[in-house]
Design a protein around this motif. Structure first.
Motif, PDB file in Angstrom:
ATOM      1  N   GLY A  86       2.088   9.194  -7.989  1.00 55.88           N
ATOM      2  CA  GLY A  86       1.180   8.233  -8.062  1.00 55.88           C
ATOM      3  C   GLY A  86       1.420   7.453  -9.116  1.00 55.88           C
ATOM      4  O   GLY A  86       0.436   6.418  -9.534  1.00 55.88           O
ATOM      5  N   GLU A 128       0.713  -1.172  -0.022  1.00 52.37           N
ATOM      6  CA  GLU A 128      -0.035   0.013   0.097  1.00 52.37           C
ATOM      7  C   GLU A 128       0.967   1.340  -0.201  1.00 52.37           C
ATOM      8  O   GLU A 128       0.374   2.174   0.203  1.00 52.37           O
ATOM      9  N   LEU A 176      -4.940   9.106  -8.570  1.00 55.10           N
ATOM     10  CA  LEU A 176      -5.708   9.070  -7.326  1.00 55.10           C
ATOM     11  C   LEU A 176      -7.092   8.549  -7.859  1.00 55.10           C
ATOM     12  O   LEU A 176      -7.691   8.086  -6.833  1.00 55.10           O
ATOM     13  N   LYS A 207      -0.635  11.034   0.451  1.00 59.14           N
ATOM     14  CA  LYS A 207      -0.814  11.793   1.557  1.00 59.14           C
ATOM     15  C   LYS A 207       0.472  12.533   1.908  1.00 59.14           C
ATOM     16  O   LYS A 207       0.262  13.718   2.540  1.00 59.14           O
ATOM     17  N   SER A 257       2.370   3.084  -2.154  1.00 59.75           N
ATOM     18  CA  SER A 257       1.852   4.207  -2.986  1.00 59.75           C
ATOM     19  C   SER A 257       0.809   5.053  -2.715  1.00 59.75           C
ATOM     20  O   SER A 257       0.891   6.127  -3.008  1.00 59.75           O
ATOM     21  N   LYS A 258      -0.146   4.341  -1.626  1.00 64.74           N
ATOM     22  CA  LYS A 258      -1.173   5.371  -1.143  1.00 64.74           C
ATOM     23  C   LYS A 258      -0.548   6.595  -0.169  1.00 64.74           C
ATOM     24  O   LYS A 258      -1.157   7.561  -0.202  1.00 64.74           O
TER      25      LYS A 258
END
Ligand SMILES: Nc1ncnc2c1ncn2[C@@H]1O[C@H](COP(=O)(O)OP(=O)(O)O)[C@@H](O)[C@H]1O
Ligand SMILES: [Mg+2]
Lengths: 287, 286
Positions: B188, A79, A114, A86, A81-82
């Motif tokens: 991302g 996770e 996103l 932030k 990359s999440k």
């Protein structure tokens, strides 16, 4: 507590197990608060960029932990990359990362990753462009047609458009003219206030720290040398000079005055602070 | 990380191999490569393996670095070894057989020799050339060795310069790729999951900036060279002239002996039977 990002006993070694092994961070612990701008300062090679790359999980710590909202960011490596949405990181010389056909599309790259709808992406692009001072006329140009300073702003907008809770900027003003500097750094306070975000500003300019930051973390050869409010840090000019940093010009003036018997008190690291101190001194002297 | 690739990386040092003239090293590496390809029986491989180990020892390059350079090859080595073992049919009775699979001594011998050949080749030439020779002196050596070609109007110097520039910028390019990748990951981007088409598309944000900055860098470099009046090798002299020393003759002599040894040992007849040398080496000695 307003703390949002915290690192504990963080170490990072480049090229572990090769002849080029290099300890870039050695057992560092710091925390960062919401709504505050924290300056990260240190001479070249002191490990600032390394630290910054650890904050959003681009590098994995050799040892130690990065906590975001109290949770270890490497708890679930899949996770990671999440975390990067932030903790938004603007890398050093970010203008080299632009690639899309238009400025608009380039700023929208992060929000699109996103998974936002096109309408939301557009809204964020416009908001981010406004934050970073990009005029509407630039939005449909190719990013490659822009000047260096404009490119820098587009790159910063690309991160701001993700609305990160923590905005990290690695030397965002390096190589810019004074006006570009002021405009880019000035918008950071705005972002911190409006989003109640924590902003981390890497720089080796003491003047920038004095002007734009609330707290300062001083790094010296892979370690944290000192942390504190701007006031606390700048009151120890000798210490800063001993780790290869320079105090703001105006602090030197104040120090020189003090050493010649004009005892000044107050915020002796901005021009206004010193002006007030001198005025106070003069008034008291007349009494 | 991408920068973990060690194949083709120079490790500065002061060992005798580091001090050899680059021309000698290029010649020795050529001899070595020919010898490795000529090798056809276990005794020759033993000789070449010993040579390689001795070279590693002399060069003082750490074993870790060398193992790391072989690591990317492990998969392909295993794959070809397995194919060799399964596909080779021998004359004698199979060593092992179950279901449709029959394994012969010949297959095992061939697999081991293939693997050894590749490993010796890579390690030996890396030790002689890339690990111990800076790219600059390597191209200097090449230019000097190829200079007779200037007589037939081949621009050797230009090629050498192009090569040294290319070599010089490989680490820069790797570093840059890593930086841009990190920058896009911070926005991302995902380079590792999804379908093939999706992954190919994910490369655009990496490749565009990389090309743009490479072209820019090339142009800047060309301008900088012109500003310093670079005109190819016309009237150009060298700061450090290449010079053969005693150590070069010593190494050349030793390599000549080894080469002779390889040719002689190759003549030793050996058969793929269960009493053959190879069988001994594989199943009893190791
Ligand atoms: N990719 C890398 N490989 C090896 N060493 C590195 C790498 N990046 C930085 N370093 C080393 O780590 C130390 C800290 O570097 P860095 O974090 O970039 O410092 P700063 O940003 O404060 O100038 C430096 O001594 C630098 O030489
Ligand atoms: Mg840096």
């Amino acid at each position: 507590m307003n703390e949002i990002l915290k690192i504990e006993n963080l170490s990072y070694v480049y090229g572990k197990g090769t002849p080029f092994e290099k300890v870039a961070l050695d057992n560092v612990s710091v925390s960062f608060e919401k709504g505050k701008i924290t300056g990260l300062i240190g001479h070249t090679g002191s490990g600032k960029s390394t630290l910054v790359n650890l904050l959003n999980g681009l590098y994995k710590p050799t040892s130690g932990t990065v906590y975001l909202d109290g949770k270890d960011i490497w708890e679930n490596p899949k996770e990671i990359s999440k975390i990067r949405f932030k903790v938004g990181l603007v890398m050093q010389y970010p203008e080299y990362q632009l690639f899309d056909e238009t400025v608009r599309a380039d700023i929208g790259f992060g929000p699109r990753n996103l998974g936002l709808s096109e309408a939301e992406v557009e809204e964020r692009v416009l908001e981010a462009a406004r934050f970073s001072g990009i005029g509407d006329d630039l939005l449909d140009k190719s990013p490659f047609e822009l000047s260096g300073g404009q490119k820098r702003r587009v790159a910063i907008a690309g991160i701001i458009a993700m609305r990160p809770d923590v905005l990290v900027l690695d030397e965002p003003a390096a190589g810019l003219d004074p006006r570009g500097r002021r405009e880019i750094l000035g918008s950071l306070r705005d972002y911190a206030n409006r989003m109640n975000a924590s902003v981390i500003l890497v720089s080796h300019s003491m003047e920038d720290m004095a002007h734009y930051c609330d707290n300062v973390v001083v790094m010296n050869s892979a370690k944290v040398y000192r942390t504190g409010t701007v006031n606390e840090i700048f009151s120890d000019a000798e210490g800063l000079i001993s780790v290869g940093l320079d105090v703001p010009m105006i602090s030197r003036v104040a120090k020189e005055l003090t050493s010649r018997g004009i005892a000044l008190e107050g915020e002796l690291y901005t021009v206004n602070g010193v002006k007030d101190a001198i005025l106070r001194y003069v008034k008291e002297g007349k009494r | 990380m991408i920068s973990d690739i060690t194949l083709g990386q120079f490790f500065p040092g002061k060992s005798p191999i580091h001090r050899l003239d680059p021309r000698t090293k290029i010649i020795l590496a050529t001899i070595f490569i020919v010898a490795v390809f000529l090798a056809s029986n276990p005794a020759t491989f033993l000789l070449l393996a010993i040579t390689t180990v001795v070279l590693i020892g002399i060069s003082r390059i750490s074993m870790k670095v060398i193992l790391k350079s072989i690591k990317p090859l492990v998969f392909i080595l295993l794959f070809t070894a397995i194919l060799n073992i399964l596909m080779t049919k021998g004359d004698s009775a199979p060593l092992l057989s179950f279901w449709v699979i029959e394994i012969y001594t010949e297959g095992v011998a061939r697999a081991v020799m293939m693997a050894l050949r590749v490993i010796i080749l890579i390690v030996g030439t890396s030790i002689l050339l890339t690990y111990t020779t800076s790219p600059i002196s390597l191209t200097d050596g090449l230019e000097s060795l190829l200079s007779p070609l200037k007589l037939i109007r081949i621009p050797v110097h230009t090629f050498a310069m192009m090569m040294s520039i290319a070599l010089r910028f490989i680490p820069t390019l790797v570093e840059e790729t890593e930086k841009i990748m990190n920058a896009q990951k911070s926005r991302g981007a995902d380079f590792t999951s999804g379908s093939l088409v999706k992954r190919a598309k994910a490369l655009i944000p990496l490749l565009v900036p990389l090309f743009v900055s490479s072209f820019k860098r090339a142009e800047e470099l060309a301008t900088a060279m012109e500003c310093r009046c670079y005109r190819g090798d016309k009237n150009r002299t060298k700061l450090v002239k290449l010079q053969y020393k005693g150590i070069d003759f010593v190494f050349t002599f030793i390599f000549a002996l080894i080469f002779g040894g390889v040719i002689c040992l190759n003549i030793i007849p050996y058969k793929f039977d269960s009493f053959g040398l190879i069988y001994d080496i594989i199943f009893y000695k190791v």
